[in-house]
Design a protein around this motif. Sequence first.
Motif, PDB file in Angstrom:
ATOM      1  N   ILE A  21      81.504  81.969 185.771  1.00  0.00           N
ATOM      2  CA  ILE A  21      82.436  81.499 186.797  1.00  0.00           C
ATOM      3  C   ILE A  21      81.948  80.159 187.333  1.00  0.00           C
ATOM      4  CG2 ILE A  21      83.278  81.940 189.146  1.00  0.00           C
ATOM      5  CD1 ILE A  21      83.305  84.916 188.419  1.00  0.00           C
ATOM      6  N   HIS A  23      81.880  77.947 190.478  1.00  0.00           N
ATOM      7  CA  HIS A  23      82.041  78.105 191.929  1.00  0.00           C
ATOM      8  C   HIS A  23      81.967  76.732 192.599  1.00  0.00           C
ATOM      9  CE1 HIS A  23      80.222  79.772 195.938  1.00  0.00           C
ATOM     10  NE2 HIS A  23      81.447  79.305 196.100  1.00  0.00           N
ATOM     11  N   SER A  25      83.253  74.313 196.138  1.00  0.00           N
ATOM     12  CA  SER A  25      83.629  74.514 197.535  1.00  0.00           C
ATOM     13  C   SER A  25      83.830  73.188 198.252  1.00  0.00           C
ATOM     14  CB  SER A  25      82.556  75.326 198.270  1.00  0.00           C
ATOM     15  OG  SER A  25      83.093  75.922 199.434  1.00  0.00           O
ATOM     16  N   VAL A  64      86.573  79.066 190.927  1.00  0.00           N
ATOM     17  CA  VAL A  64      86.785  79.590 192.271  1.00  0.00           C
ATOM     18  C   VAL A  64      86.419  78.510 193.272  1.00  0.00           C
ATOM     19  CG1 VAL A  64      86.189  81.413 193.911  1.00  0.00           C
ATOM     20  CG2 VAL A  64      86.196  81.899 191.450  1.00  0.00           C
ATOM     21  N   THR A  66      86.012  77.825 197.118  1.00  0.00           N
ATOM     22  CA  THR A  66      85.901  78.659 198.316  1.00  0.00           C
ATOM     23  C   THR A  66      86.170  77.901 199.616  1.00  0.00           C
ATOM     24  OG1 THR A  66      83.494  78.343 198.171  1.00  0.00           O
ATOM     25  CG2 THR A  66      84.377  80.406 197.330  1.00  0.00           C
ATOM     26  N   LEU A 134      87.550  90.142 191.001  1.00  0.00           N
ATOM     27  CA  LEU A 134      87.278  89.063 191.950  1.00  0.00           C
ATOM     28  C   LEU A 134      88.294  89.168 193.080  1.00  0.00           C
ATOM     29  CD1 LEU A 134      85.748  86.427 192.689  1.00  0.00           C
ATOM     30  CD2 LEU A 134      87.507  85.199 191.414  1.00  0.00           C
ATOM     31  N   ALA A 172      85.010  86.454 197.254  1.00  0.00           N
ATOM     32  CA  ALA A 172      85.011  85.014 197.516  1.00  0.00           C
ATOM     33  C   ALA A 172      85.597  84.794 198.899  1.00  0.00           C
ATOM     34  CB  ALA A 172      85.819  84.266 196.461  1.00  0.00           C
ATOM     35  N   LEU A 209      80.583  84.989 197.072  1.00  0.00           N
ATOM     36  CA  LEU A 209      80.629  83.540 196.895  1.00  0.00           C
ATOM     37  C   LEU A 209      81.233  82.925 198.151  1.00  0.00           C
ATOM     38  CD1 LEU A 209      82.107  83.363 193.259  1.00  0.00           C
ATOM     39  CD2 LEU A 209      79.717  83.714 193.957  1.00  0.00           C
ATOM     40  N   ALA A 229      77.896  77.736 197.869  1.00  0.00           N
ATOM     41  CA  ALA A 229      77.952  76.497 197.096  1.00  0.00           C
ATOM     42  C   ALA A 229      78.034  75.310 198.038  1.00  0.00           C
ATOM     43  CB  ALA A 229      79.154  76.506 196.158  1.00  0.00           C
ATOM     44  N   GLN A 255      78.413  75.336 191.529  1.00  0.00           N
ATOM     45  CA  GLN A 255      77.515  76.351 190.986  1.00  0.00           C
ATOM     46  C   GLN A 255      78.097  76.980 189.728  1.00  0.00           C
ATOM     47  OE1 GLN A 255      75.823  79.120 193.735  1.00  0.00           O
ATOM     48  NE2 GLN A 255      75.082  77.518 195.094  1.00  0.00           N
ATOM     49  N   VAL A 257      77.975  80.315 187.711  1.00  0.00           N
ATOM     50  CA  VAL A 257      77.664  81.724 187.969  1.00  0.00           C
ATOM     51  C   VAL A 257      77.704  82.494 186.656  1.00  0.00           C
ATOM     52  CG1 VAL A 257      78.302  83.778 189.284  1.00  0.00           C
ATOM     53  CG2 VAL A 257      78.712  81.494 190.257  1.00  0.00           C
ATOM     54  N   HIS A 266      73.015  82.220 189.924  1.00  0.00           N
ATOM     55  CA  HIS A 266      73.807  81.138 190.509  1.00  0.00           C
ATOM     56  C   HIS A 266      73.025  79.843 190.337  1.00  0.00           C
ATOM     57  CE1 HIS A 266      76.371  84.141 192.651  1.00  0.00           C
ATOM     58  NE2 HIS A 266      75.238  84.830 192.603  1.00  0.00           N
TER      59      HIS A 266
END
Length: 306
Positions: A21, A23, A25, A64, A66, A134, A172, A209, A229, A255, A257, A266
């Motif tokens: 994944i 990640h 943000s 993802v 966040t 998720l 998340a 996350l 992140a 990140q 994952v 991570h």
Amino acid sequence: MSESPQSVYAFGRHEPASHVIIHVSDTHFLAGGARLGGRYDVDETFSRTLEAIMAVHPHPSAIVITGDLADLGEPDAYRRLREAVEPAAAALDTAVVWVAGNHDERPALRAELLDLEPSEEPVTSMWDLDGLRLIALDTSVPGWHHGDIDERQLDWLAGVLAEPAPHGTLLAMHHPPLPSHLPLFDILELRHQDELAEVIRGTDVRGILAGHLHYSSHGMFAGVPVSVASATCYTMNVARPAPDVNGMDAAQAFQLVHVHPDTITHTVVPVVDAPTGDFFSQEWLERMARLTPEQRLEAFSRKPGR
């Protein structure tokens, strides 16, 4: 979702990751491509982030993001972000999970990113990523910057977690259920953490996350690892004493994952352009794969002259 051919080599004790994944943000997009605070070119740093994401793994299970997708919740900011992310996600054949943050406005986010009717309803979602569940929670509070999670979301989450998923569950959310050594984030922390802990403790939740802090951080919450992140827009210069920490236009990162059967890692991926060696490669891995474990140790582990 299985690992790509470039990553299936497992020379150690752990099995290859079942899922990967990306990640990301705190993109903090603004309408018209304006600079954040008149200073940070968030479009440019995010463009470089996407280039790194495209290079680091050819087929992740999901991207993802966040929260704090937009800085002021402007509709055009969400449109610009979507126009940047969706082509990359299509090229990687992966899903995009949008998570709401305190800078976001739910009506515009729902309309511009999710094609839903604009409303103040929490932005939640649940994804089945080839057996890895998720769940995106909405810790934003309309009109405020601190975080919270309402009873309705908690009840919904408890109902979902009543049945385990084949590869477990990742949550998340924007506001991390962790302390920060920066006092300013205490004011904006996630509220009702005890209630959230009661819901997830003892379930199949394997990791959380989060974002919000603009620096990478890790900790434990209700027996679950939490990974924060850093931001793609600007980061906090935590090399200063805590009272003097402020934003800087450096150290942007995301990140990577890796979800293994027995653990989750991570990896902080810095978005930098730096001279890099060329000793290790796909060819080197293939050469190692042709050797026995003992031969690999002889070729790579033994110190010269001993």
